[in-house]
Design an enzyme around this catalytic site. Sequence first.
Site, PDB file in Angstrom:
ATOM      1  N   ASN A  69       5.771  35.029  39.519  1.00  0.00           N
ATOM      2  CA  ASN A  69       6.346  35.576  38.286  1.00  0.00           C
ATOM      3  C   ASN A  69       5.417  36.589  37.637  1.00  0.00           C
ATOM      4  O   ASN A  69       4.197  36.497  37.735  1.00  0.00           O
ATOM      5  CB  ASN A  69       6.693  34.451  37.292  1.00  0.00           C
ATOM      6  CG  ASN A  69       5.549  34.159  36.341  1.00  0.00           C
ATOM      7  OD1 ASN A  69       5.366  34.841  35.327  1.00  0.00           O
ATOM      8  ND2 ASN A  69       4.737  33.166  36.693  1.00  0.00           N
ATOM      9  N   MET A  71       6.274  37.843  33.965  1.00  0.00           N
ATOM     10  CA  MET A  71       7.183  37.974  32.814  1.00  0.00           C
ATOM     11  C   MET A  71       6.663  39.031  31.842  1.00  0.00           C
ATOM     12  O   MET A  71       7.446  39.709  31.174  1.00  0.00           O
ATOM     13  CB  MET A  71       7.295  36.646  32.062  1.00  0.00           C
ATOM     14  CG  MET A  71       7.615  35.422  32.903  1.00  0.00           C
ATOM     15  SD  MET A  71       9.262  35.465  33.563  1.00  0.00           S
ATOM     16  CE  MET A  71      10.199  35.346  32.074  1.00  0.00           C
ATOM     17  N   LEU A  73       4.406  38.220  29.272  1.00  0.00           N
ATOM     18  CA  LEU A  73       4.191  37.569  27.967  1.00  0.00           C
ATOM     19  C   LEU A  73       5.284  37.888  26.934  1.00  0.00           C
ATOM     20  O   LEU A  73       4.980  38.212  25.784  1.00  0.00           O
ATOM     21  CB  LEU A  73       2.803  37.943  27.407  1.00  0.00           C
ATOM     22  CG  LEU A  73       1.612  37.462  28.242  1.00  0.00           C
ATOM     23  CD1 LEU A  73       0.317  38.145  27.786  1.00  0.00           C
ATOM     24  CD2 LEU A  73       1.438  35.947  28.163  1.00  0.00           C
ATOM     25  N   CYS A 128      -3.724  34.744  31.931  1.00  0.00           N
ATOM     26  CA  CYS A 128      -2.552  35.409  32.518  1.00  0.00           C
ATOM     27  C   CYS A 128      -3.080  36.502  33.462  1.00  0.00           C
ATOM     28  O   CYS A 128      -3.871  37.341  33.043  1.00  0.00           O
ATOM     29  CB  CYS A 128      -1.674  36.011  31.424  1.00  0.00           C
ATOM     30  SG  CYS A 128      -0.314  36.976  32.117  1.00  0.00           S
ATOM     31  N   GLY A 263       4.887  22.570  35.588  1.00  0.00           N
ATOM     32  CA  GLY A 263       5.659  23.781  35.296  1.00  0.00           C
ATOM     33  C   GLY A 263       6.728  24.003  36.345  1.00  0.00           C
ATOM     34  O   GLY A 263       7.896  23.641  36.161  1.00  0.00           O
TER      35      GLY A 263
HETATM   36  C1  SIN Z   1       3.792  35.895  31.909  1.00  0.00           C
HETATM   37  O1  SIN Z   1       4.296  35.892  30.773  1.00  0.00           O
HETATM   38  O2  SIN Z   1       3.923  36.866  32.663  1.00  0.00           O
HETATM   39  C2  SIN Z   1       3.043  34.691  32.418  1.00  0.00           C
HETATM   40  C3  SIN Z   1       2.046  34.179  31.452  1.00  0.00           C
HETATM   41  C4  SIN Z   1       0.823  33.629  32.103  1.00  0.00           C
HETATM   42  O3  SIN Z   1       0.643  33.713  33.329  1.00  0.00           O
HETATM   43  O4  SIN Z   1      -0.056  33.130  31.386  1.00  0.00           O
END
Ligand code: SIN
Length: 302
Positions: A69, A71, A73, A128, A263
């Site tokens: 993934n 995302m 944040l 992240c 998770g």
């Molecule tokens: C994300 O929002 O892309 C993931 C967040 C994370 O890996 O801490």
Amino acid sequence: MIDISTTLGPLRLRNPTMLASGIMDEDAGSMQRMIDCGAGAIVTKSIGIKSREGYANPTVIELDHGILNAMGLPNPGIEQYGEEIKKLKRTKVPIIGSIYAADADEFASLAKKMQRFGANAVELNVSCPHAKHYGLEVGCDPDLLHDIIKKVKGPVSLPVLVKVSPNIMNIVEIAQTIEKAGADGIVAINTVKAMAIDLQTARPLLANKTGGYSGKAIKPIGVRCVYDIAQAVDIPIIGVGGITTGEDAIEYFMAGASAVQIGSAVYYRGPEVFTVVCQEIKTWMKNHGYRTLNELIGASFQ
Ligand code: SIN
């Protein structure tokens, strides 16, 4: 009677399974569902000072052995998300506010707000693997990390947990810095920086090109990090990375974790995974002559 309650400094957990940040934690309703499904604590999605849209799609891809993934944040910002935390104030399990920022002042301001909204602890996302100015870019610098933790510990009375990255060579030095700066616990690990390419189009599958890999495949990486950190610090460690079954959790306890975060397995086994994993832990303990979690924590050290 098998007792799987655990403590993380001042936090008491009815069981050691926590919801990891970033899954089913968009709002109070989804987090309440995870509590009803047996989670021993909830970590919110990572929240920043201002709202952030995140990356373009595709942001999540299921691969053969895990989930990739990026995302970016995405979050509504602390003021708006605070309403969700307030709604959970009277729940029986600890609510841990995950926060991300680029510097110590911003982290301190977010932590104060989390405290005001009713969170029971904060988790600093300094890991992240793919957000410019945030996450790993902050968490790989021991001096900056030390400043951030000191600045957060000053104005807040909440326990401070720090989520570390496996994508660094100096994880033990970082863990010792975190302890020395006064944090109350270490969460290990965040996702492993990774990439996948579509052979037909010859393009990266994620819009952001690189992302973070989670799920079963990363469990040995997480176990190794927890074990190395446990040799070097005395504060509690929360294991995360690929925990899908009770036996996965037990491996993390034996490596030195006092609790675990789940998770990707919410996706693989459904929200009931918390109750199921707890039952699997109890059954394993009963069959192997253990009565309390403490007997298991660090059992691999001899
Ligand atoms: C994300 O929002 O892309 C993931 C967040 C994370 O890996 O801490």
